[in-house]
Scaffold this motif. Structure first.
Motif, PDB file in Angstrom:
ATOM      1  N   HIS A 216     -98.768 -36.514 -54.136  1.00  0.00           N
ATOM      2  CA  HIS A 216     -99.332 -37.874 -53.639  1.00  0.00           C
ATOM      3  C   HIS A 216    -100.099 -38.676 -54.893  1.00  0.00           C
ATOM      4  O   HIS A 216    -101.314 -38.798 -54.461  1.00  0.00           O
ATOM      5  CB  HIS A 216     -99.999 -37.868 -52.287  1.00  0.00           C
ATOM      6  CG  HIS A 216     -99.045 -37.356 -51.071  1.00  0.00           C
ATOM      7  ND1 HIS A 216     -99.053 -36.254 -50.429  1.00  0.00           N
ATOM      8  CD2 HIS A 216     -97.880 -38.257 -50.661  1.00  0.00           C
ATOM      9  CE1 HIS A 216     -98.296 -36.291 -49.458  1.00  0.00           C
ATOM     10  NE2 HIS A 216     -97.451 -37.515 -49.617  1.00  0.00           N
TER      11      HIS A 216
ATOM     12  N   ASP B 291     -98.911 -33.562 -43.270  1.00  0.00           N
ATOM     13  CA  ASP B 291     -97.750 -33.064 -42.578  1.00  0.00           C
ATOM     14  C   ASP B 291     -96.548 -32.851 -43.480  1.00  0.00           C
ATOM     15  O   ASP B 291     -95.862 -31.964 -43.484  1.00  0.00           O
ATOM     16  CB  ASP B 291     -97.130 -34.106 -41.666  1.00  0.00           C
ATOM     17  CG  ASP B 291     -97.958 -33.688 -40.349  1.00  0.00           C
ATOM     18  OD1 ASP B 291     -99.031 -32.881 -39.998  1.00  0.00           O
ATOM     19  OD2 ASP B 291     -98.032 -34.499 -39.446  1.00  0.00           O
ATOM     20  N   LEU B 292     -96.735 -33.901 -44.539  1.00  0.00           N
ATOM     21  CA  LEU B 292     -95.591 -33.874 -45.644  1.00  0.00           C
ATOM     22  C   LEU B 292     -95.801 -32.858 -46.439  1.00  0.00           C
ATOM     23  O   LEU B 292     -94.970 -31.889 -47.080  1.00  0.00           O
ATOM     24  CB  LEU B 292     -95.660 -35.081 -46.445  1.00  0.00           C
ATOM     25  CG  LEU B 292     -95.054 -36.451 -45.701  1.00  0.00           C
ATOM     26  CD1 LEU B 292     -95.309 -37.668 -46.634  1.00  0.00           C
ATOM     27  CD2 LEU B 292     -93.357 -36.210 -45.779  1.00  0.00           C
TER      28      LEU B 292
ATOM     29  N   THR C 101     -91.253 -36.505 -52.009  1.00  0.00           N
ATOM     30  CA  THR C 101     -89.879 -36.941 -51.584  1.00  0.00           C
ATOM     31  C   THR C 101     -89.997 -38.706 -51.212  1.00  0.00           C
ATOM     32  O   THR C 101     -88.821 -39.214 -51.016  1.00  0.00           O
ATOM     33  CB  THR C 101     -89.305 -36.604 -50.273  1.00  0.00           C
ATOM     34  OG1 THR C 101     -90.183 -36.733 -49.128  1.00  0.00           O
ATOM     35  CG2 THR C 101     -89.078 -35.095 -50.324  1.00  0.00           C
ATOM     36  N   LEU C 102     -91.196 -39.242 -51.327  1.00  0.00           N
ATOM     37  CA  LEU C 102     -91.419 -40.768 -51.565  1.00  0.00           C
ATOM     38  C   LEU C 102     -90.837 -41.353 -52.527  1.00  0.00           C
ATOM     39  O   LEU C 102     -91.078 -40.959 -53.475  1.00  0.00           O
ATOM     40  CB  LEU C 102     -92.656 -41.029 -50.804  1.00  0.00           C
ATOM     41  CG  LEU C 102     -93.450 -40.418 -49.567  1.00  0.00           C
ATOM     42  CD1 LEU C 102     -94.834 -41.068 -49.471  1.00  0.00           C
ATOM     43  CD2 LEU C 102     -92.582 -40.831 -48.242  1.00  0.00           C
TER      44      LEU C 102
ATOM     45  N   LEU D  12     -92.681 -31.448 -48.426  1.00  0.00           N
ATOM     46  CA  LEU D  12     -91.972 -32.625 -48.766  1.00  0.00           C
ATOM     47  C   LEU D  12     -92.788 -33.828 -49.222  1.00  0.00           C
ATOM     48  O   LEU D  12     -92.264 -34.981 -49.449  1.00  0.00           O
ATOM     49  CB  LEU D  12     -91.535 -33.191 -47.186  1.00  0.00           C
ATOM     50  CG  LEU D  12     -90.633 -32.415 -46.583  1.00  0.00           C
ATOM     51  CD1 LEU D  12     -90.135 -32.931 -45.265  1.00  0.00           C
ATOM     52  CD2 LEU D  12     -89.099 -32.150 -47.298  1.00  0.00           C
ATOM     53  N   GLU D  13     -94.171 -33.457 -49.872  1.00  0.00           N
ATOM     54  CA  GLU D  13     -94.710 -34.410 -50.451  1.00  0.00           C
ATOM     55  C   GLU D  13     -94.184 -35.149 -51.612  1.00  0.00           C
ATOM     56  O   GLU D  13     -94.552 -36.245 -52.053  1.00  0.00           O
ATOM     57  CB  GLU D  13     -96.106 -33.894 -50.789  1.00  0.00           C
ATOM     58  CG  GLU D  13     -96.073 -32.896 -51.780  1.00  0.00           C
ATOM     59  CD  GLU D  13     -97.648 -32.282 -52.059  1.00  0.00           C
ATOM     60  OE1 GLU D  13     -98.435 -32.999 -51.720  1.00  0.00           O
ATOM     61  OE2 GLU D  13     -97.579 -31.121 -52.741  1.00  0.00           O
TER      62      GLU D  13
ATOM     63  N   GLU E 264    -100.187 -37.833 -41.778  1.00  0.00           N
ATOM     64  CA  GLU E 264     -98.916 -37.984 -42.097  1.00  0.00           C
ATOM     65  C   GLU E 264     -98.929 -37.210 -43.639  1.00  0.00           C
ATOM     66  O   GLU E 264     -97.742 -36.446 -43.789  1.00  0.00           O
ATOM     67  CB  GLU E 264     -98.190 -39.292 -42.577  1.00  0.00           C
ATOM     68  CG  GLU E 264     -98.190 -39.923 -40.758  1.00  0.00           C
ATOM     69  CD  GLU E 264     -98.115 -41.463 -40.990  1.00  0.00           C
ATOM     70  OE1 GLU E 264     -97.593 -41.893 -42.213  1.00  0.00           O
ATOM     71  OE2 GLU E 264     -98.295 -42.144 -40.185  1.00  0.00           O
ATOM     72  N   GLU E 265     -99.826 -37.410 -44.204  1.00  0.00           N
ATOM     73  CA  GLU E 265     -99.952 -36.957 -45.709  1.00  0.00           C
ATOM     74  C   GLU E 265    -100.005 -35.297 -45.944  1.00  0.00           C
ATOM     75  O   GLU E 265     -99.065 -34.704 -46.359  1.00  0.00           O
ATOM     76  CB  GLU E 265    -101.008 -37.536 -46.622  1.00  0.00           C
ATOM     77  CG  GLU E 265    -100.807 -37.213 -48.029  1.00  0.00           C
ATOM     78  CD  GLU E 265    -102.197 -37.860 -48.821  1.00  0.00           C
ATOM     79  OE1 GLU E 265    -102.272 -37.554 -50.006  1.00  0.00           O
ATOM     80  OE2 GLU E 265    -103.047 -38.366 -48.198  1.00  0.00           O
TER      81      GLU E 265
END
Length: 344
Positions: free
Chosen positions: A238, A158-159, A167-168, A164-165, A155-156
């Protein structure tokens, strides 16, 4: 944010007396299995000193088991570095390899991997050794935690591949980090390192479940602080400090201070729960042997919190100032000098 940020941990942990014996065998194994493919890659890998991390987190393992644990350590760290930001299509290969790593513990030991590359072949070998002598209950628990960790890694990736990394939210990131840090199965391996198993009713108790989650939070957040300079060099969003800075609209220094506060708060809550373990044992009506194994399980958590912390302060993996081929690769958006997802 310097790598040498310190925390006040209320417990210390021993270091395995088998460190040097196992280190020599492990480094030869890494070379022989093709997990480093260049002199630059080997130099970078040695600078991380993962053998020290294993010797601190599994201090009571036998000499031979320590070698196995070091070999296992290498796989997660090396795989973590395989994503190339300059090749977002590589995310598909990362996912394919991760899927193979996930299913390996669900097959009979010594089953050859279907997806072949140095990491999958090495993991099939290591899992056959790591699972030996452990119950199906333990193997299933380990496999579930291992699978959640690798799924989160995908998932990391893919972001990052989608840009999109960053955006959390802080809340979303904290929950995500609990999975990406990979601590639950690492604590499980502490049982294998000493040849015992925490009673199933203890593992299922809310106190132990929360302790394991908080240990993951503490270690994950400390890791984000100590590795911040490396991850900023790699352009990796991240990281708790980066997420806090973006959400709070503050300076890097203020974000780092808040990350430190969050880490300390998790540690305080963990210690409060650890103090309730005797009460939990009474509530469950545990036998003397079950209490002993529970105590060893708590020690496994302590070994990981403190052992990983001590290693993080000195490992070359998180060094801020590096002028090496590996650092150049990181600045170019590549996670690693060597490609371990293909077969030469």
């Amino acid at each position: 944010m310097p790598q040498d940020v310190t925390f006040d941990l209320p417990f210390s942990t021993p270091v395995s007396p088998h460190l040097e014996y196992a280190r020599e065998r492990h480094l030869r194994w890494v070379r022989d299995r093709g997990l480093v493919r260049s002199d630059a890659g080997f130099e970078e890998y040695c600078s991380w000193d993962l053998p020290q991390a294993a010797a601190r987190t599994y201090p009571y393992a036998s000499a031979e088991d320590m070698t196995v644990l070091m070999n296992w350590f290498s796989l997660a760290f090396l795989f973590d570095d395989q994503f190339d930001a300059g090749r977002p299509d590589r995310a598909d290969r990362v996912t394919e390899v991760a899927r193979e790593l996930i299913v390996t513990p669900l097959r009979p030991a010594d089953t050859p991997p279907r997806v072949v590359c140095p990491i999958t072949q090495a993991w099939a070998e290591v899992w056959a050794q790591l699972s030996r002598g452990m119950s199906l209950t333990w193997q299933t628990r380990f496999a579930a935690s291992w699978g959640r960790f690798l799924t989160a890694h995908c998932e990391e990736v893919d972001l990052a591949a989608a840009g999109l990394e960053g955006t959390l939210t802080v809340k979303e990131y904290a929950q995500f980090r609990r999975r990406t840090v990979g601590i639950h199965h690492s604590i499980d391996a502490g049982e294998r390192s000493r040849g015992f198993e925490v009673p199933a009713q203890v593992q299922a108790h809310p106190v132990m479940e929360r302790m394991r989650d908080l240990a993951a939070d503490v270690i994950g957040f400390m890791n984000d602080i100590h590795s911040f300079e490396r991850e900023r060099r790699r352009g990796d969003g991240h990281n708790l400090i980066a997420v806090l800075r973006r959400e709070l609209g503050c300076s890097w220094e203020e974000a780092a201070a808040e990350a430190y506060r969050m880490t300390a708060a998790c540690l305080v809550e963990y210690l409060e729960l650890e103090a309730r373990v005797p009460e939990m044992c009474d509530e469950l009506g545990l036998s003397e042997d079950e209490r002993r194994r529970t105590s060893m399980g708590v020690e496994a958590v302590q070994h990981w919190i403190n052992g990983n912390y001590e290693w993080a302060l000195v490992t070359g993996r998180y060094a801020a100032d590096k002028d090496t081929p590996a650092a150049a690769a990181e600045r170019a958006g590549r996670g690693s000098v060597d490609d371990l997802l293909s077969v030469n």
